[in-house]
Design an enzyme around this catalytic site. Structure first.
Site, short mmCIF file in Angstrom:
data_model
loop_
_atom_site.label_atom_id
_atom_site.label_comp_id
_atom_site.label_asym_id
_atom_site.label_seq_id
_atom_site.Cartn_x
_atom_site.Cartn_y
_atom_site.Cartn_z
N GLY A 184 0.84 -1.20 0.00
CA GLY A 184 0.00 0.00 0.00
C GLY A 184 0.87 1.23 0.00
O GLY A 184 2.09 1.14 -0.12
N THR A 185 0.23 2.36 0.17
CA THR A 185 0.99 3.61 0.19
C THR A 185 1.91 3.66 1.41
O THR A 185 2.95 4.27 1.38
CB THR A 185 0.05 4.82 0.24
N ASP A 236 -13.93 3.10 8.29
CA ASP A 236 -13.64 2.56 6.97
C ASP A 236 -14.18 1.14 6.84
O ASP A 236 -13.46 0.22 6.46
CB ASP A 236 -12.14 2.59 6.69
N VAL A 265 4.80 -2.24 2.94
CA VAL A 265 4.60 -3.60 2.46
C VAL A 265 4.09 -4.49 3.59
O VAL A 265 4.50 -4.34 4.73
CB VAL A 265 5.95 -4.15 1.94
#
Lengths: 350, 388
Positions: free
Chosen positions: A23-24, A144, A27
Site C-alpha cells: 500500500g501507500t 472505513d 509492504v
C-alpha cells in the site's frame, strides 16, 4: 552493564516468507513466529523523513487504537517494533480470507455464486456487530467499514481490521473530516458534509454490508471516478429523498442539495429473498437520521438474532469457508459485477 | 449531532487499557524505576567512556570530564582502569527533569495548546523518564519530542514545515521554522527530532492512548446536571465549576498523580476540591452518594494521596533556584552523557566503530569455534578419534 541492556532485535523472532500486499504506507509480509510456529502478518511502515513528517498520523492512530482493542472480533496486534531507523513494523494476525472474497465467491464451473446460508450471514452479522460494539465502547470510530476489512480466520471467526482511518471520539471540540469511509459505504450525513459525527456513521456501513451479504452485490454501487453527488443520487434513488419528517434538520448540513420527491423503495422489493426480521434490522441500520439509527449494542438485541434459524457456529463457518480456501476455482474476480445483476427495481431517472 | 459522550462510563472502560495495565504504579515502584534508570545509565556511561578511552589512547585522548563520583558505587569495568565518570545523581536527575517539565508547560501555555495535548505530552515525558535517564537523552530534546508526538496523537493541527530546525510557531500554532516564542528554549534539528520520535515511541512501548481526567470530569458534571431533584446542578454553575476544576487538573499534572491514580479518581477529587472552595461540599457529597454510589470517605482517601503527592512536589525547587541548579547540572551533563544513545554525541561514531570491531571479533571467534568443531567431527568420522 551497557550491553546487558541491549535486547535482541525483535525482527529476528520472525521468519519472513513472502509479500502479501502493498500500500501507500509500505509492504505487508507473511511471516512465521519462530518460537511458536504461528503465522503472522508483518506490516512495515516506512517513515517519510524527506518531508519531515516522521511517523504518519494514520500510523500513529492505527497503533494507538489497536493497542487498546482486545476483542475476539477485532484483529489483534501482537507487537510493534522498529527493525531499523526509519521503519516501524506492526505484527498482526495473518488471515488470508475476507468478506469481499466470500461475497464474490463463484463456482468457476457453473459461474454461480457459492451459496451463503442465512445461518452463516446471521453469524457473520453477530460477530461483526460485536466487533463494532467493542470499538464504540472504547470510543473508537472505525470509519472505513467495507467487506474487505472484515477478515475471516480459518477457525470461522470474523475479525475487523484496518484501523488506519479510525479515530477516537468524545472530546468536545473534535471535528472530523467528512471524507473518510469508502464512498459506497459512506452515510448520507457525511456525503452532505457533516463534520461532527459519532458511532452512527459506522452503523450505516454495517447496514450496507449486511445488504451486500444478502444481495451478493453492493447496495449502493457507483462507478469509477464517481463523486459524492453521484453517491447521494444512488442512495436517494433507492431509499427515497430525505424529508424533514424522517430526518429533522438534514437541511442544516453544510451541503444543501435539492432533492426531487422520490418515494423510498420498500426494502422487501430491493432484497426480495431476505426474511422479514432481517429487513427490519436493515431498515433500522439504514435510517437517514443518525440519531435514530440503531446502535451496535441495540442491534445485537434485535429479534433477528433470536429468531430461527440460529446463527451458525464458528465450526460450521470454518467448514463452509474451507471449501473456498481449497478450491482455486472459486477465485474472486477483481472487476465489479455489472449493475445488471442487481436485484434493484427499475427506477425513474432523477 | 454531538460527539459528547459525557457519561461515567470511562471508569469501566478504563479497565484493560494499556494505561491501566502498564502505566499505573505505586509511589515506591516509581522511585525504584527512576533509581534503576539512573543506575543503568551511570553504568553505561562508565563502560562506554572507558572503552572509548582505551580505544582513544591509541590515537588521541578522548574529551571527557573525569573525576570522582561521590556516593556512586563503582560497578563497571572502570574499576580495573580506575577511572570513573562524574555522573549526575538521582536528585540532580529529578531537578533537571523538573526544569524541562516546566519547559513543556510554558511552551504549551505560549502556544495555547489544549489541555488534552498538554496532558498527553506531560504523561509521555514522565513515562519516558521512568525507563531512561537524562544522561541517555537530554530532557530538552525530549521536551520537544513529547510535544511533537502529543500533537500528532491528539490530532492537534500541526502541519510542520522546514528543513533545519523545528520549533513551535506561536501564531500559526504549528511546528515551524524559528519562532520568537521559542527563544528561551532553543531549537532542535528536525533529523534529531525524528530519530528521537522513534526512541520515544519505543520507550513508551508504543502505548499511545493516554486517558485524561478531563473526560470523566465532564461525565460527572453531566450526570450532576441531569439529576431530576433539587440537587440538580444549574448549567451556569456547571460551566464555572468545570472551568475551575480543569484549571486545577492541569496544575495537578505536574505531580506524579497520573502515574499513580486512575483518571476518574483524579477527576472526582478535582471536583471535590473545586466544590469545597465554592462552599458546595454538602451538595457534592450527596451527588457522590446517589449518583456514583461511593462515600465521601473513599474519595477522601484518594484525595489524601493526591495531597501527599502535591505536597511532595511543592517541596521541589522552583523559579530562579531551579534555573540555577539546572544550569549547573546541564554543565555536568556535558561530561556524562551516554555516548551510545544519540548520534549527535561527539563520540557516537567512534563508539559505533568500537562496537563494529567487537562484533567482528565475536564473529571471528564463532567462526573459529565452528571450524574447530568441524575439524574434530571430521577426525571422528575418519576414525582418528581418540587416536591422540
Amino acid at each position: 552493564m551497557g550491553s546487558a541492556r541491549k535486547k535482541k532485535n525483535p525482527r529476528k523472532h520472525y521468519k519472513v516468507l513472502h509479500e502479501v500486499g502493498r500500500g501507500t504506507f509500505g509492504v505487508v509480509c507473511k511471516a512465521i513466529k519462530k518460537k511458536t510456529g504461528e503465522e503472522v502478518a508483518i506490516k512495515n511502515i516506512k517513515l517519510v523523513h524527506k518531508i519531515h513528517e516522521g511517523v504518519s498520523t494514520s500510523a500513529i492512530d492505527e497503533i494507538r487504537i489497536m493497542q487498546e482493542l482486545h476483542h475476539p472480533n477485532v484483529l489483534s496486534i501482537h507487537e510493534v517494533f522498529s527493525p531499523r531507523e526509519g521503519t516501524l513494523s506492526l505484527v498482526l494476525d495473518f488471515i488470508p480470507m475476507d468478506m469481499e472474497m466470500i461475497i464474490k465467491a463463484k463456482d468457476m464451473t457453473s459461474d454461480k455464486y457459492v451459496p451463503m446460508p442465512s445461518e452463516d450471514i446471521k453469524a457473520y452479522m453477530q460477530m461483526f456487530l460485536r466487533g463494532i460494539n467493542a470499538c464504540h465502547q472504547n470510543f473508537v470510530l472505525h470509519r472505513d467499514l467495507k467487506p474487505a476489512n472484515l477478515l475471516l480466520s480459518a477457525n470461522g471467526v470474523l475479525k475487523l481490521c484496518d484501523f488506519g482511518l479510525a479515530r477516537t471520539y468524545g472530546s468536545p471540540n473534535a471535528k472530523f473530516s467528512p471524507q473518510a469511509v469508502t464512498l459506497w459505504y459512506r452515510p448520507l450525513e457525511m456525503l452532505l458534509g457533516a463534520d461532527r459525527y459519532g458511532p452512527a456513521v459506522d452503523m450505516w456501513g454495517v447496514g450496507c454490508i449486511f445488504a451486500e451479504m444478502l444481495l451478493r452485490n453492493p447496495l449502493f454501487p457507483t462507478g469509477r471516478g464517481a463523486t459524492d453527488v453521484d453517491q447521494v443520487c444512488q442512495i436517494v434513488r433507492c431509499m427515497g429523498a430525505p424529508t424533514e419528517r424522517n430526518w429533522p434538520g438534514f437541511d442544516q448540513l453544510p451541503i444543501l442539495l435539492k432533492f426531487q420527491q422520490i418515494p423510498p423503495t420498500p426494502l422487501a422489493r430491493v432484497i426480495p429473498a431476505a426474511p422479514k426480521d432481517a429487513l427490519d434490522l436493515l431498515d433500522k441500520l439504514l435510517s437517514y437520521d443518525p440519531n435514530k439509527r440503531i446502535s451496535a449494542e441495540e442491534a445485537l438485541k434485535h429479534e433477528y438474532f433470536r429468531n430461527a434459524p440460529a446463527p451458525a457456529s464458528t465450526a460450521q463457518i470454518a467448514d463452509h469457508i474451507s471449501v473456498l480456501i481449497k478450491k482455486p476455482s472459486s477465485q474472486v474476480s477483481s472487476t465489479l459485477p455489472s449493475s445488471g445483476a442487481l436485484a434493484l427495481p427499475a427506477r425513474p431517472p432523477s | 449531532m454531538t460527539e459528547e459522550q459525557g457519561d461515567g462510563l470511562t471508569i469501566a472502560v478504563f479497565e484493560g487499557t494499556t494505561h491501566q495495565r502498564y502505566w499505573i504504579f505505586t509511589q515506591e515502584r516509581l522511585a525504584e524505576l527512576r533509581a534503576e534508570a539512573n543506575e543503568t545509565a551511570c553504568a553505561d556511561v562508565n563502560e562506554w567512556t572507558n572503552k572509548l578511552r582505551r580505544a582513544g589512547s591509541e590515537e588521541q585522548q578522548p574529551d571527557v570530564v573525569l573525576g570522582p563520583s561521590p556516593g556512586k558505587k563503582a560497578r563497571t569495568e572502570c574499576e580495573e582502569s580506575g577511572v570513573q565518570v562524574d555522573c549526575i545523581t538521582l536528585q540532580e536527575e529529578q531537578i533537571i527533569q523538573d526544569y524541562y517539565l516546566e519547559g513543556v508547560f510554558s511552551l504549551s501555555n505560549k502556544l495555547k495548546l489544549p489541555a488534552n495535548v498538554e496532558t498527553t505530552a506531560i504523561t509521555f515525558y514522565k513515562r519516558f523518564y521512568l525507563y531512561c535517564s537524562a544522561m541517555d537523552y537530554h530532557p530538552k530534546d525530549i521536551m520537544f519530542t513529547v510535544l511533537w508526538v502529543a500533537c500528532k496523537v491528539e490530532h492537534y493541527p500541526s502541519r510542520y514545515i522546514n528543513a533545519q530546525k523545528v520549533v513551535l510557531n506561536e501564531n500559526s500554532r504549528e511546528f515551524s521554522f524559528d519562532a520568537p516564542a521559542f527563544a528561551d528554549h532553543g531549537n532542535i534539528p528536525i533529523e534529531h527530532l525524528l530519530r528521537l520520535e522513534q526512541v520515544l515511541l519505543q520507550v513508551l512501548k508504543y502505548h499511545l492512548m493516554v486517558h485524561h481526567p478531563f473526560r470523566p470530569l465532564r461525565g460527572f458534571l453531566e450526570m450532576w446536571t441531569k439529576r431530576s431533584d433539587s440537587m440538580k446542578l444549574a448549567d451556569d454553575v456547571k460551566s464555572k465549576i468545570e472551568e475551575k476544576a480543569t484549571k486545577l487538573l492541569r496544575d495537578w499534572m505536574k505531580s506524579d498523580i497520573l502515574l499513580i491514580l486512575h483518571p476518574s479518581e483524579i477527576a472526582l477529587c478535582a471536583l471535590r476540591h473545586t466544590c469545597a472552595k465554592a462552599k458546595m461540599e454538602a451538595a457534592f457529597d450527596m451527588f457522590l452518594k446517589d449518583a456514583i454510589g461511593s462515600s465521601a470517605e473513599s474519595v477522601g482517601r484518594v484525595y489524601e494521596a493526591i495531597e501527599g503527592n502535591l505536597a511532595a512536589h511543592k517541596q521541589r525547587l522552583k523559579g530562579e533556584q531551579l534555573k540555577t541548579e539546572a544550569t549547573r547540572i546541564n554543565a555536568k551533563l556535558q561530561g556524562c552523557s551516554n555516548p551510545e544513545k544519540e548520534r549527535s554525541h561527539p563520540q557516537f561514531a567512534l563508539l559505533e566503530e568500537i562496537k563494529r570491531k567487537e562484533r567482528e571479533a565475536a564473529k571471528e571467534a564463532k567462526n573459529l569455534r565452528i571450524a574447530q568443531e568441524q575439524r574434530e567431527q571430521e577426525m571422528r568420522l575418519l576414525g582418528i578419534d581418540g587416536g591422540r
